[in-house]
Design an enzyme around this catalytic site. Structure first.
Site, short mmCIF file in Angstrom:
data_model
loop_
_atom_site.label_atom_id
_atom_site.label_comp_id
_atom_site.label_asym_id
_atom_site.label_seq_id
_atom_site.Cartn_x
_atom_site.Cartn_y
_atom_site.Cartn_z
CG HIS A 82 -2.26 1.61 1.27
ND1 HIS A 82 -3.37 1.11 0.60
CD2 HIS A 82 -1.91 2.16 1.33
CE1 HIS A 82 -3.73 1.95 1.22
NE2 HIS A 82 -3.27 3.27 1.24
CG ASP A 161 -10.46 4.88 5.46
OD1 ASP A 161 -10.30 5.71 5.28
OD2 ASP A 161 -10.89 4.26 3.82
NE ARG A 168 -7.43 11.96 6.01
CZ ARG A 168 -6.71 11.04 5.76
NH1 ARG A 168 -7.80 10.04 5.26
NH2 ARG A 168 -6.29 11.25 5.33
CB SER A 183 -7.04 6.27 6.64
OG SER A 183 -7.56 6.73 4.88
CE LYS A 187 -8.01 2.03 2.68
NZ LYS A 187 -7.75 3.64 3.34
#
Ligand code: URA
Length: 433
Positions: A82, A161, A168, A183, A187
């Site tokens: 990620h 999220d 956001r 966040s 996830k």
């Protein structure tokens, strides 16, 4: 527990209790706390920060806000990567099939664009017919059969999220360490992977602009993941210039395919190899050096590219596009941006360049905006390159001719040309392991 009191406590620099954090996340997810109060708290967190305990609590509350996935029907080790978000970062499109071609499963959930940064799900939709909303059973079946599938975050995975991310994005509260960490890790912990490699970006195109903050974010996320039982590591990588040369959805997919075919830009190739090798290393496939060697061999043999084609076919796209990128639709309009003077490119304000791509149609200004998949730009020159007056710096692409003038101005405003070359900057600045 009143939301007003939670906002006030954080506004005044207090530490929120586990119960307060859980009450906020549960109430916001259930629609009982309105956006304006959530936005006020996000802004208070932005300014006041959170300590590690609060950030961990927020992460776990985000994780627990929806379904916890169970990938036990997927055979073998599952690894994921990620990125914290960047400009021109198409590494997932390269890394996921590469790792899968080597037998480690990649059941990947990706995001859409956020702020000035692009998202893997938007990019994949450049393949006509590509489905990123697969039902769970089909997703598992494809990962088992092909080794890799990439889908969007489902409505039931970390719904807190999903709401907070969108909030956001439009309230200038993206670049906050506890909000980013919770966040991403909320996830990731709701999904069911064994190993997670984080690519924490640093520099003008990232949400964390300083190296110090990026290292801190990387350490924090690795620690949260480890405590939750995952094998974790993080690379801290340069985002002070776009990664590779292509920025914009179909342009980036084409560049990812070129990289899998062995002729991608050097920075994108090097980072994709490093991230793939790190995933294999965490999955127990040998030393880092051995993993790096096998990754390079897999790309050179064409196996990684073929794996991408298999994934595209399984998810409803046409695999012929992987083998012949001329099939991707091209933008109706283009403009060459010329160097206004001779010298060296000393700086690219990469966030501003991300916004330039957005202004051409490559991203969204509001949540409902439709993306122009052909829009973006291709860099002929990057930081450190010598240019002559009138030489092409980049080509801009869009479906709307009227967007070209503004984008050209913003591109030139983001690119500094000076007499002396800049100090070189490494691509991988650190490793948290
Ligand atoms: N990516 C995410 O998933 N969340 C963030 O907050 C930033 C990048």
């Amino acid at each position: 527990m009143r939301m007003y009191d939670i906002i006030k406590k954080k506004r005044d620099g207090g530490c929120l209790s586990t119960e307060e954090i859980r009450a906020f996340v549960a109430g916001y997810t259930a629609g009982e706390i309105p956006d304006y109060q959530a936005a006020a708290l996000a802004m208070a967190i932005y300014f006041r920060g959170m300590d590690d305990r609060e950030t961990t609590d927020l992460t776990l509350a985000v994780r627990d806000s929806g379904e916890r996935l169970d990938f036990s029907k997927i055979a073998g080790i599952r690894a994921d990567k990620h990125s914290t978000g960047g400009v021109g970062d198409k590494t997932s499109l390269i890394v996921a099939p590469t790792v899968a071609a080597l037998g480690v499963k990649v059941a990947k959930m990706s995001g859409r664009g956020l702020g000035h940064t692009g998202g893997t799900v938007d990019k994949l939709e450049a393949f006509a017919g590509f489905r990123t909303d697969l039902p769970k059973e089909e997703f598992e079946e494809i990962v088992n059969r092909v080794g890799v599938a990439i889908v969007g975050q489902t409505a039931t995975l970390a719904p807190a999220d999903k709401k907070l991310y969108a909030l956001r994005d439009v309230t200038a509260t993206v670049d906050s360490m506890p909000l980013i960490a919770s966040s991403i890790m909320g996830k990731k912990l709701a999904a069911d992977d064994d190993c997670i490699v984080l690519d924490v970006k640093t520099g003008s195109g990232s949400f964390m602009k300083t190296e110090e903050k990026s290292f801190e974010l990387a350490r924090l996320m690795v620690e949260i993941g480890r405590r939750a039982g995952k094998k974790m590591s993080a690379l801290i990588t340069d985002m002070d210039a776009p990664l590779g040369r292509a920025v914009g959805n179909s342009l980036e997919v084409i560049e990812a395919i070129d990289t899998l075919a062995g002729h991608g830009p050097a920075d994108l190739t090097a980072l994709s190899v490093a991230l793939s090798a790190e995933m294999l290393y965490l999955a127990g496939r040998g030393s880092r050096e051995e993993c790096e060697r096998t990754v390079k061999e897999t790309i050179a043999s064409g196996a990684a590219l073929r794996k991408l084609a298999e994934m595209v076919e399984a998810q409803g796209g046409d695999p012929a596009w992987v083998m012949d990128t001329a099939q991707f639709p091209r933008a109706a309009y283009e403009r060459k941006v010329l160097a206004p003077r001779a010298g060296f490119i000393t700086r690219m304000d990469t966030e501003a360049l991300g916004l330039t791509a957005l202004s051409l149609g490559a991203g969204r200004n509001t949540m409902g905006d439709k993306i122009d998949l052909t829009a973006g730009f291709y860099l002929e020159k990057k930081t450190g390159d010598r240019v002559e007056t009138g030489e092409v710096l980049a080509t801009l692409y869009t479906s709307k001719e009227e967007l070209l003038d503004g984008a050209e101005r913003s591109f030139l405003g983001a690119t500094s040309i000076e007499d002396a070359p800049p100090a070189p900057r490494p691509l991988i600045l650190g490793h948290i392991d």
